[in-house]
Motif scaffolding. Structure first.
Motif, PDB file in Angstrom:
ATOM      1  N   PHE A 118       0.816  -1.214   0.000  1.00  7.69           N
ATOM      2  CA  PHE A 118       0.000   0.000   0.000  1.00  7.69           C
ATOM      3  C   PHE A 118       0.849   1.263   0.000  1.00  7.69           C
ATOM      4  O   PHE A 118       0.620   2.181  -0.788  1.00  7.69           O
ATOM      5  CB  PHE A 118      -0.948   0.014   1.208  1.00  7.69           C
ATOM      6  CG  PHE A 118      -1.863   1.215   1.225  1.00  7.69           C
ATOM      7  CD1 PHE A 118      -2.981   1.239   0.417  1.00  7.69           C
ATOM      8  CD2 PHE A 118      -1.578   2.312   2.024  1.00  7.69           C
ATOM      9  CE1 PHE A 118      -3.818   2.360   0.411  1.00  7.69           C
ATOM     10  CE2 PHE A 118      -2.401   3.431   2.024  1.00  7.69           C
ATOM     11  CZ  PHE A 118      -3.527   3.452   1.214  1.00  7.69           C
ATOM     12  N   ASP A 119       1.827   1.353   0.880  1.00  8.95           N
ATOM     13  CA  ASP A 119       2.639   2.563   1.004  1.00  8.95           C
ATOM     14  C   ASP A 119       4.106   2.164   1.179  1.00  8.95           C
ATOM     15  O   ASP A 119       4.563   1.896   2.280  1.00  8.95           O
ATOM     16  CB  ASP A 119       2.157   3.392   2.202  1.00  8.95           C
ATOM     17  CG  ASP A 119       2.882   4.727   2.334  1.00  8.95           C
ATOM     18  OD1 ASP A 119       3.897   4.933   1.642  1.00  8.95           O
ATOM     19  OD2 ASP A 119       2.431   5.572   3.143  1.00  8.95           O
ATOM     20  N   ALA A 120       4.830   2.139   0.070  1.00  7.13           N
ATOM     21  CA  ALA A 120       6.223   1.686   0.097  1.00  7.13           C
ATOM     22  C   ALA A 120       7.130   2.652   0.841  1.00  7.13           C
ATOM     23  O   ALA A 120       8.137   2.241   1.432  1.00  7.13           O
ATOM     24  CB  ALA A 120       6.740   1.492  -1.334  1.00  7.13           C
ATOM     25  N   VAL A 121       6.788   3.932   0.843  1.00  9.18           N
ATOM     26  CA  VAL A 121       7.587   4.922   1.566  1.00  9.18           C
ATOM     27  C   VAL A 121       7.284   4.835   3.063  1.00  9.18           C
ATOM     28  O   VAL A 121       8.189   4.759   3.894  1.00  9.18           O
ATOM     29  CB  VAL A 121       7.321   6.344   1.030  1.00  9.18           C
ATOM     30  CG1 VAL A 121       8.105   7.376   1.847  1.00  9.18           C
ATOM     31  CG2 VAL A 121       7.708   6.438  -0.444  1.00  9.18           C
ATOM     32  N   GLY A 122       5.997   4.828   3.415  1.00 11.97           N
ATOM     33  CA  GLY A 122       5.607   4.712   4.814  1.00 11.97           C
ATOM     34  C   GLY A 122       6.067   3.409   5.443  1.00 11.97           C
ATOM     35  O   GLY A 122       6.378   3.354   6.632  1.00 11.97           O
ATOM     36  N   GLY A 123       6.150   2.347   4.622  1.00 11.10           N
ATOM     37  CA  GLY A 123       6.633   1.055   5.096  1.00 11.10           C
ATOM     38  C   GLY A 123       8.140   0.953   5.121  1.00 11.10           C
ATOM     39  O   GLY A 123       8.696  -0.103   5.438  1.00 11.10           O
ATOM     40  N   LYS A 124       8.816   2.049   4.752  1.00 17.93           N
ATOM     41  CA  LYS A 124      10.283   2.157   4.758  1.00 17.93           C
ATOM     42  C   LYS A 124      10.948   1.129   3.842  1.00 17.93           C
ATOM     43  O   LYS A 124      12.005   0.592   4.140  1.00 17.93           O
ATOM     44  CB  LYS A 124      10.828   2.037   6.189  1.00 17.93           C
ATOM     45  CG  LYS A 124      10.313   3.149   7.099  1.00 17.93           C
ATOM     46  CD  LYS A 124      10.886   3.049   8.499  1.00 17.93           C
ATOM     47  CE  LYS A 124      10.358   4.191   9.367  1.00 17.93           C
ATOM     48  NZ  LYS A 124      10.869   4.139  10.751  1.00 17.93           N
ATOM     49  N   LEU A 125      10.315   0.896   2.698  1.00 22.29           N
ATOM     50  CA  LEU A 125      10.885  -0.009   1.696  1.00 22.29           C
ATOM     51  C   LEU A 125      11.728   0.763   0.684  1.00 22.29           C
ATOM     52  O   LEU A 125      12.728   0.249   0.189  1.00 22.29           O
ATOM     53  CB  LEU A 125       9.771  -0.759   0.966  1.00 22.29           C
ATOM     54  CG  LEU A 125       8.730  -1.485   1.827  1.00 22.29           C
ATOM     55  CD1 LEU A 125       7.705  -2.184   0.936  1.00 22.29           C
ATOM     56  CD2 LEU A 125       9.401  -2.475   2.765  1.00 22.29           C
ATOM     57  N   VAL A 126      11.289   1.979   0.363  1.00 21.26           N
ATOM     58  CA  VAL A 126      11.997   2.841  -0.588  1.00 21.26           C
ATOM     59  C   VAL A 126      12.032   4.258  -0.031  1.00 21.26           C
ATOM     60  O   VAL A 126      11.261   4.610   0.864  1.00 21.26           O
ATOM     61  CB  VAL A 126      11.304   2.851  -1.976  1.00 21.26           C
ATOM     62  CG1 VAL A 126      11.304   1.456  -2.597  1.00 21.26           C
ATOM     63  CG2 VAL A 126       9.868   3.392  -1.877  1.00 21.26           C
ATOM     64  N   ASP A 130       9.123   7.755  -6.808  1.00 23.92           N
ATOM     65  CA  ASP A 130       9.692   8.102  -8.110  1.00 23.92           C
ATOM     66  C   ASP A 130      11.149   7.688  -8.243  1.00 23.92           C
ATOM     67  O   ASP A 130      11.599   7.310  -9.330  1.00 23.92           O
ATOM     68  CB  ASP A 130       9.562   9.610  -8.360  1.00 23.92           C
ATOM     69  CG  ASP A 130       8.112  10.041  -8.515  1.00 23.92           C
ATOM     70  OD1 ASP A 130       7.293   9.210  -8.950  1.00 23.92           O
ATOM     71  OD2 ASP A 130       7.801  11.198  -8.181  1.00 23.92           O
ATOM     72  N   GLN A 131      11.887   7.772  -7.145  1.00 21.92           N
ATOM     73  CA  GLN A 131      13.306   7.400  -7.125  1.00 21.92           C
ATOM     74  C   GLN A 131      13.548   6.559  -5.873  1.00 21.92           C
ATOM     75  O   GLN A 131      13.882   7.102  -4.817  1.00 21.92           O
ATOM     76  CB  GLN A 131      14.187   8.656  -7.104  1.00 21.92           C
ATOM     77  CG  GLN A 131      14.198   9.440  -8.391  1.00 21.92           C
ATOM     78  CD  GLN A 131      15.112   8.812  -9.438  1.00 21.92           C
ATOM     79  OE1 GLN A 131      16.138   8.211  -9.110  1.00 21.92           O
ATOM     80  NE2 GLN A 131      14.750   8.941 -10.700  1.00 21.92           N
ATOM     81  N   PRO A 132      13.391   5.235  -5.966  1.00 14.18           N
ATOM     82  CA  PRO A 132      13.504   4.391  -4.761  1.00 14.18           C
ATOM     83  C   PRO A 132      14.784   4.582  -3.968  1.00 14.18           C
ATOM     84  O   PRO A 132      14.776   4.506  -2.745  1.00 14.18           O
ATOM     85  CB  PRO A 132      13.402   2.968  -5.327  1.00 14.18           C
ATOM     86  CG  PRO A 132      12.539   3.144  -6.550  1.00 14.18           C
ATOM     87  CD  PRO A 132      12.964   4.458  -7.141  1.00 14.18           C
ATOM     88  N   GLY A 133      15.916   4.825  -4.665  1.00 12.65           N
ATOM     89  CA  GLY A 133      17.165   5.108  -3.966  1.00 12.65           C
ATOM     90  C   GLY A 133      17.868   3.897  -3.381  1.00 12.65           C
ATOM     91  O   GLY A 133      18.955   4.018  -2.813  1.00 12.65           O
ATOM     92  N   VAL A 134      17.256   2.725  -3.492  1.00 13.71           N
ATOM     93  CA  VAL A 134      17.812   1.450  -3.024  1.00 13.71           C
ATOM     94  C   VAL A 134      17.452   0.413  -4.092  1.00 13.71           C
ATOM     95  O   VAL A 134      16.586   0.663  -4.937  1.00 13.71           O
ATOM     96  CB  VAL A 134      17.214   1.044  -1.653  1.00 13.71           C
ATOM     97  CG1 VAL A 134      17.752   1.925  -0.543  1.00 13.71           C
ATOM     98  CG2 VAL A 134      15.690   1.105  -1.681  1.00 13.71           C
ATOM     99  N   PRO A 135      18.104  -0.771  -4.070  1.00 14.71           N
ATOM    100  CA  PRO A 135      17.796  -1.772  -5.101  1.00 14.71           C
ATOM    101  C   PRO A 135      16.457  -2.467  -4.867  1.00 14.71           C
ATOM    102  O   PRO A 135      16.360  -3.699  -4.808  1.00 14.71           O
ATOM    103  CB  PRO A 135      18.977  -2.739  -4.995  1.00 14.71           C
ATOM    104  CG  PRO A 135      19.456  -2.624  -3.601  1.00 14.71           C
ATOM    105  CD  PRO A 135      19.248  -1.188  -3.225  1.00 14.71           C
ATOM    106  N   VAL A 136      15.433  -1.650  -4.697  1.00 16.67           N
ATOM    107  CA  VAL A 136      14.083  -2.149  -4.397  1.00 16.67           C
ATOM    108  C   VAL A 136      13.071  -1.292  -5.159  1.00 16.67           C
ATOM    109  O   VAL A 136      13.128  -0.060  -5.090  1.00 16.67           O
ATOM    110  CB  VAL A 136      13.769  -2.046  -2.886  1.00 16.67           C
ATOM    111  CG1 VAL A 136      12.374  -2.587  -2.591  1.00 16.67           C
ATOM    112  CG2 VAL A 136      14.817  -2.776  -2.055  1.00 16.67           C
ATOM    113  N   THR A 137      12.162  -1.933  -5.873  1.00 12.89           N
ATOM    114  CA  THR A 137      11.058  -1.226  -6.514  1.00 12.89           C
ATOM    115  C   THR A 137       9.913  -2.211  -6.673  1.00 12.89           C
ATOM    116  O   THR A 137      10.009  -3.344  -6.205  1.00 12.89           O
ATOM    117  CB  THR A 137      11.477  -0.602  -7.860  1.00 12.89           C
ATOM    118  OG1 THR A 137      10.423   0.262  -8.336  1.00 12.89           O
ATOM    119  CG2 THR A 137      11.761  -1.660  -8.916  1.00 12.89           C
ATOM    120  N   GLY A 138       8.835  -1.789  -7.305  1.00  9.91           N
ATOM    121  CA  GLY A 138       7.743  -2.741  -7.456  1.00  9.91           C
ATOM    122  C   GLY A 138       6.419  -2.106  -7.795  1.00  9.91           C
ATOM    123  O   GLY A 138       6.352  -1.080  -8.482  1.00  9.91           O
ATOM    124  N   VAL A 139       5.367  -2.705  -7.251  1.00 15.62           N
ATOM    125  CA  VAL A 139       3.994  -2.340  -7.610  1.00 15.62           C
ATOM    126  C   VAL A 139       3.198  -2.063  -6.339  1.00 15.62           C
ATOM    127  O   VAL A 139       3.215  -2.857  -5.398  1.00 15.62           O
ATOM    128  CB  VAL A 139       3.323  -3.476  -8.409  1.00 15.62           C
ATOM    129  CG1 VAL A 139       1.897  -3.097  -8.794  1.00 15.62           C
ATOM    130  CG2 VAL A 139       4.143  -3.808  -9.655  1.00 15.62           C
TER     131      VAL A 139
END
Length: 318
Positions: A118-126, A130-139
């Motif tokens: 749901f929220d990749a930023v709030g979940g501290k994944l990226v 727009d720019q994940p900044g780590v080797p992690v991205t997705g949907v």
């Protein structure tokens, strides 16, 4: 003359074969670690089909959490040596919790493509979508709460809303706060109730609604794996009494009235497209997180119970 004709035939044959050889060269053999939260879902089936269509000949290693964080951590630690040896070209993960646990073990040793977060930023994944900044991205399935409720209120006005949330799930906590903001802005009375898998909290609140002790005209649960897994139970208890709205398509399959969300298969396809880009050389740290086009899903049965006529563009489910 005979020799010239023979050479000419070889050249024609070569020109015929070369495009076929080029097509074969586009197929890439890769090893993918599949980190599943509740076994293989429609998202993973669509993911595998699309990845093959995109020219990736993948060998899969699956780890299944069975919705148990500790079990997932244990199983990933058991293959930690293989991860360190980079035995996997990339890692697919399902959900926020599953991705968080996987990242704790993978530790940037392989790129990670997450799905249904749901929220990749709030979940501290990226660091950012727009720019994940780590080797992690997705949907992501993170349709803005305001957009979800704009769709729901077109089906039926909401005056008093019950929000079910699982405090142990990062998504649920984020969503509850966002719904509270929407409710305050739109003059809707909101009641929040925490529910967890290991006690009677869900049964208690459902009993309150069913008996009339807690009076609401609608209930909502967001993108939460536990709540989605008990969607049928919630519907059986209060579905005829209040309008039920969910944050994922899974709730519709449980009989709930409506959900405004990307289709599960579309998320699997989008994850495969992200994975294929990474496996073919794209940098996940600069590959934006994607949100497939949301759709309004409506249960035919629930709509009939509540006397609702769905809009023409709604996707009707039984």
């Amino acid at each position: 003359m005979m020799k010239a004709r023979f050479l000419s035939a070889l050249l024609v044959g070569a020109m015929t074969v070369l495009p076929m050889t080029g097509a074969l060269a586009q197929t890439v053999d890769k090893s993918v670690l599949m980190v599943l939260w509740k076994g293989e879902t429609g998202a993973e089936k669509a993911f595998k089909t699309k990845l093959a269509e995109l020219g990736i000949n993948a060998t899969y290693k699956e780890v299944n959490a069975d919705q148990d964080r500790a079990k997932l951590a244990s199983e990933l630690r058991a293959i930690e040596g293989d991860i360190a040896k980079k035995s996997y070209d990339a890692v697919y993960t399902y959900g926020t919790v599953g991705t968080q646990v996987a990242l704790g073990v993978v530790r940037e040793q392989s790129p990670v493509i997450f799905n249904i977060v749901f929220d990749a930023v709030g979940g501290k994944l990226v660091k950012s979508k727009d720019q994940p900044g780590v080797p992690v991205t997705g949907v992501t399935n993170g349709v803005p709460i305001a957009a979800q409720f704009d769709a729901f209120t077109k089906l039926k006005p909401i005056k008093k809303l019950l929000v079910l949330f699982n405090a142990r799930e990062p998504n649920s906590n984020i969503i509850e706060k966002e719904v509270a903001g929407w409710a305050e802005k739109n003059g809707v009375t909101m009641v929040s109730r925490r529910v967890t898998p290991d006690n009677d909290s869900l049964k208690e609140v459902l009993a309150e609604v069913a008996s009339g002790k807690l009076q609401v005209d609608a209930a909502y649960a967001g993108a939460d794996n536990y709540l989605a897994s008990v969607a049928k139970e919630v519907h059986a208890a209060i579905g005829s009494k209040v309008a039920l709205y969910g944050g994922t398509q899974t709730y519709i399959w449980g009989g709930w009235l409506g959900a405004y969300t990307p289709q599960v298969s579309d998320m699997g396809i989008a994850a495969a497209e992200q994975m294929a880009k990474v496996l073919k050389g794209a940098d996940p740290a600069t590959l934006p997180v994607v949100l497939p086009q949301p759709k309004l899903f409506v249960s035919k049965t629930a709509a009939a119970v509540h006397g609702i006529t769905a809009p023409a563009d709604a996707v009707m489910e039984n």
